[in-house]
Structure formats: structure tokens, C-alpha cells
Motif scaffolding. Sequence first.
Motif, mmCIF file in Angstrom:
data_model
loop_
_atom_site.group_PDB
_atom_site.id
_atom_site.type_symbol
_atom_site.label_atom_id
_atom_site.label_comp_id
_atom_site.label_asym_id
_atom_site.label_seq_id
_atom_site.Cartn_x
_atom_site.Cartn_y
_atom_site.Cartn_z
ATOM 1 N N GLY A 186 0.820 -1.210 0.000
ATOM 2 C CA GLY A 186 0.000 0.000 0.000
ATOM 3 C C GLY A 186 0.854 1.261 0.000
ATOM 4 N N ARG A 187 1.902 1.250 0.837
ATOM 5 C CA ARG A 187 2.757 2.439 0.919
ATOM 6 C C ARG A 187 3.635 2.592 -0.325
ATOM 7 N NH1 ARG A 187 2.607 0.531 6.371
ATOM 8 N NH2 ARG A 187 4.515 -0.684 6.119
ATOM 9 N N VAL A 188 4.140 1.463 -0.841
ATOM 10 C CA VAL A 188 4.966 1.519 -2.053
ATOM 11 C C VAL A 188 4.115 2.007 -3.234
ATOM 12 C CG1 VAL A 188 6.267 0.137 -3.731
ATOM 13 C CG2 VAL A 188 6.575 -0.274 -1.279
ATOM 14 N N GLY A 189 2.904 1.463 -3.360
ATOM 15 C CA GLY A 189 2.016 1.856 -4.456
ATOM 16 C C GLY A 189 1.722 3.350 -4.429
ATOM 17 N N LYS A 190 1.538 3.892 -3.229
ATOM 18 C CA LYS A 190 1.243 5.320 -3.104
ATOM 19 C C LYS A 190 2.457 6.157 -3.532
ATOM 20 C CE LYS A 190 -1.448 8.100 0.012
ATOM 21 N NZ LYS A 190 -1.607 8.478 1.414
ATOM 22 N N ASP A 191 3.633 5.741 -3.101
ATOM 23 C CA ASP A 191 4.842 6.478 -3.470
ATOM 24 C C ASP A 191 5.077 6.459 -4.980
ATOM 25 O OD1 ASP A 191 5.567 7.482 -1.083
ATOM 26 O OD2 ASP A 191 7.149 6.030 -0.636
ATOM 27 N N LEU A 192 4.716 5.346 -5.619
ATOM 28 C CA LEU A 192 4.960 5.217 -7.051
ATOM 29 C C LEU A 192 3.747 5.641 -7.875
ATOM 30 C CD1 LEU A 192 6.824 1.758 -7.160
ATOM 31 C CD2 LEU A 192 7.746 4.036 -6.722
ATOM 32 N N LEU A 198 -5.409 -6.488 -5.100
ATOM 33 C CA LEU A 198 -4.853 -7.707 -4.501
ATOM 34 C C LEU A 198 -5.806 -8.839 -4.860
ATOM 35 C CD1 LEU A 198 -3.932 -6.353 -0.946
ATOM 36 C CD2 LEU A 198 -2.345 -6.886 -2.792
ATOM 37 N N ILE A 199 -5.280 -9.798 -5.588
ATOM 38 C CA ILE A 199 -6.152 -10.855 -6.104
ATOM 39 C C ILE A 199 -5.564 -12.223 -5.805
ATOM 40 C CG2 ILE A 199 -7.244 -11.792 -8.177
ATOM 41 C CD1 ILE A 199 -7.309 -8.983 -9.301
ATOM 42 N N ASP A 456 -9.763 -5.485 1.297
ATOM 43 C CA ASP A 456 -8.942 -4.282 1.202
ATOM 44 C C ASP A 456 -7.558 -4.639 1.692
ATOM 45 O OD1 ASP A 456 -9.542 -4.594 3.799
ATOM 46 O OD2 ASP A 456 -10.342 -2.600 4.138
ATOM 47 N N ALA A 457 -6.607 -3.760 1.386
ATOM 48 C CA ALA A 457 -5.216 -4.068 1.696
ATOM 49 C C ALA A 457 -5.085 -4.459 3.157
ATOM 50 C CB ALA A 457 -4.349 -2.854 1.407
#
Length: 486
Positions: A186-192, A198-199, A456-457
Motif C-alpha cells: 500500500g505504501r509503495v504503491g502510493k509512493d509510485l 490484490l487478487i 482491502d489491503a
Amino acid sequence: MSDDERKIVLDKSEFSDWYNNVVEVAGLSEKRYPVKGMNVWTPYGWKIMQFIDSIIRRECDATGHEEVNFPLLIPKTEFQKEKDHIKGFDAEVYWVTHGGLNELDVPLLLRPTSETAMYPIFSLWVRSHNDLPLKTYQIVNTFRYETKMTRSFIRVREIHFFEAHTCHDSFEDAERQIREDCAIMGRVGKDLCLPYLLIKRPEWDKFAGAVYTIGVDTLMPSMKTLQLGSIHQYRENFSRPYDIKYEGQDAQFHYCHQTTYGMSERLVGAIVGIHGDDKGVILPPNIAPFQFVIIPILAKDRTEMVLEEAKKLLNEMREMGYRVKLDDRDQRPGSKHYDWEIKGVPIRIEIGPRDIEKGTLVFARRDLSTKSFIKRSDLKVEADRALNQVQDELLRRAQEIVEKGVRDVDSLDDGIKLLGSGWDGIIRTHWCGEMDCAGEMEKGLDRTFLGFPMNDAGSGEEEKSPGNCMFCGRPTETVVMLSKSY
Ligand code: ZN
């Protein structure tokens, strides 16, 4: 050369060609190395990857993972200990059979992933419950003999890879680890600026040797999903063949529960593909090698003064901690704009004689092509604001692609009609659990099962809702997603 002559046609509506062209003209990867699928990291592309790696390191370090670095070569004897694992990777492995002129007694393979390199050593490292949880990660190159068409960052044979490997004293603690992995994502996705789903993969598509696999999927503008990462629950599937045991408080030996979490250079591919436009790539400020480029607007007799002010600005911004480039090449500003747009620098700063007199600067945002005048005295506040605005806008746009790219469909006929109407993306529907129905759904829609969306994450639960199997109509609560994927 005039600007017109230099123009390379970048047309994102032709996504596949656009992607290949933009990777090349932005100088992100050198594809002319004489082994298919093994590309050279260019200085600019490697910097982007390094910034992504540093975000991953920050997250791993903050959650108590320790960085390790295992050998590239794995003996065949170790590789063969977990049967499903071998089956899954056999066709993709590169072998080293000779040392000099001698044929090796035990052939060695180039790691396709590092379970079989690490786990014989984990069995030596893990002794008692005090050694647990063991949380390690490494960022290394891995190798897979891809037979499909290769594509920079998305499908390559030498892969820049992050892999976290953990050992736990119980299934519950391993599950907690998986929730932590989801939170890291979640944090990496936000930064990028990368939205993702998530499946949980279906049984037939899980990682070789895993009890279950959670895929981290994003949606590219081509409306195909791209798997960015995966999180695996192994239970004791590897600890038994590799004999990773600990002495519990009960003075008995128990096998560890294990998990892994992997991501790769595909993150770069997703950033390029999702955020770029007809002018080039657009980089999220957190990973841009240069967050700002300063373009001095030089006028006759004032050249030296402007350059001097531009250098002052450069040093000032560097001291503030920004990554800044001063483009003082002897070229027209228009030509410089063009170059930095292709490379995706988030903010272009123009400074000319009038700006210096008035105490202003021009900020031009790469994502919106807007310009604004800012007061030189507000530099820090305005620079932070501009970077945040670009970051927010890129994430917002990418989220829109994903939101518009998922549609609920009840029946196979409706699904076929929807796809026939020109819409493309991820289809969310219900499935009764019968393999025959899955096959008919895949065939009818010409899409493959992505799997079961997670709530959710971090919650670790699959989405449930009342509905009917898309093919046979039987009532079920199981929600599934189908898509075309890379
Ligand atoms: Zn069914």
C-alpha cells in the motif's frame, strides 16, 4: 536540427508501439545487448530503479526485515527438493554445466527465485523459537528463460528482483506477515502513484510450492493487467523438504511456517506505461532522478547574469534536498523543454532576466502542461506544493484507469455483449467453483481467470457477495475477476 526534424512520433493510442518507443527515446533501457531479453540498465533508467529500491528498503527496514545477499548459482540437488517447485520452474531455468573444461558433477542453475538457495541455509540459522520470526530480503538479479516475446521491464530474461523470505513459529504469525506485506504494498504503491488490486490466484495459477498466492495486479492503459508482485503463503511446504525446524517452548522440534513477497522491475514498466503520454514519460516525484530541471532563458548581454542566478538557484534547491538539474547547454529553450518532457521531469523551472528583476520563477508542470509564476521568496513552499500536486494528480489519473477498467457482469451473454461494445478491462463476476464453468467463462470472454479479489489491503479476506455463477447460474458468494494480462 529543428524541433520538427527531431520529433519522434509517440502516439499512446497505439499503446504497444508507444511503450517500446518511449522506453527508447527517454533513454530508460538499452535493448541492443546481444542476448534477447537481457537489457542494459542505462544511467537514467538505473537511477529510477535505485529510487524504487530505496523505497522498498525503507519499508523492509522499518518492518524489521534484514537485507541479505545469496549466491546466484544453485546446485541442482538443492533445487530438486520441493517437487511442485521444480515442476513450476523446470522449463524456465538456465543451467551451468561446466566449470572451465570440466563437466560439473552437480550442475548449477541461475536462480529463477531464491527459495532453494536460501532454505538450506535457513535450516542452519533457525534453531530455537528465539530465532523467529526470521525476516530477510534481498534485491538481486534473477533469470528466467522466457520463450514469449520480450518487452523492456515487463517480460525480460534477466530480472531485477526484490524478494522477502520469512520464517515463523505458526501459521497465524505467517498470516500476520502477509497482512504486513499487503500494508507495505500500500505504501509503495502510493509512493509510485500505482493503484493495484490484490487478487488471490486460483489453485491452478498459484506459485509453484505455495499454499496460496496473492497477485498484486495493476491495469495498464492497454486494458491488460500487469502483475507487479506476489505474496505467497507456504505453510510447511518448503520447511519440511529443507528441514527448517525450531525448538519450541515445549522443548519439541517444529517445522517453520514460511512466506515470501516478490516484486520486480515491472514497477518501472507500470510507471512508464500508466503515467506517460504522447510527449514522453512522466515520473512520480518520489522516484524521478531529477525532480526539477532549471532552464535559463538567456537574453543578449544578460547571459552571464542569468546563468549565475540559475546556478545560485540550483545550489539553493540542492541544499533544500531536492534533486535538480541545471540545463545550461547551448541550445534553444524549446529544444531543452522537448528533451526533459520526454524524460518525464515533474517540474520545469524557467528563469530569465525579467524573472530575476521581478523576483519570480516560472514553474511548469509536466503532468498538466500548466505554467505558473511563483515568488522566489516562496521557493521552498512552492516547490513542495508543486511536487505534491504532481504526485496526487498522477495517482488520481491512474486510479481512474483502474476504476473505469473494472465492470460487474452477471451473465456470460452480458459479458460478451459488453466486450463486443468496444469496452475492455477487468470483468468482475461470480463463479460456482466448477472447473467446467471456469473453462467456459474463459473461452466465452477470451479472458483468463485473474482470481479472487481481496477485500482491502491487509484484511486478508476474499470479497464475498451473493450472486450467480456467470456460466451455470447456480447461486454462489464467490467473486472472481477475469482479464487479459501481460
Ligand atoms: Zn458454474
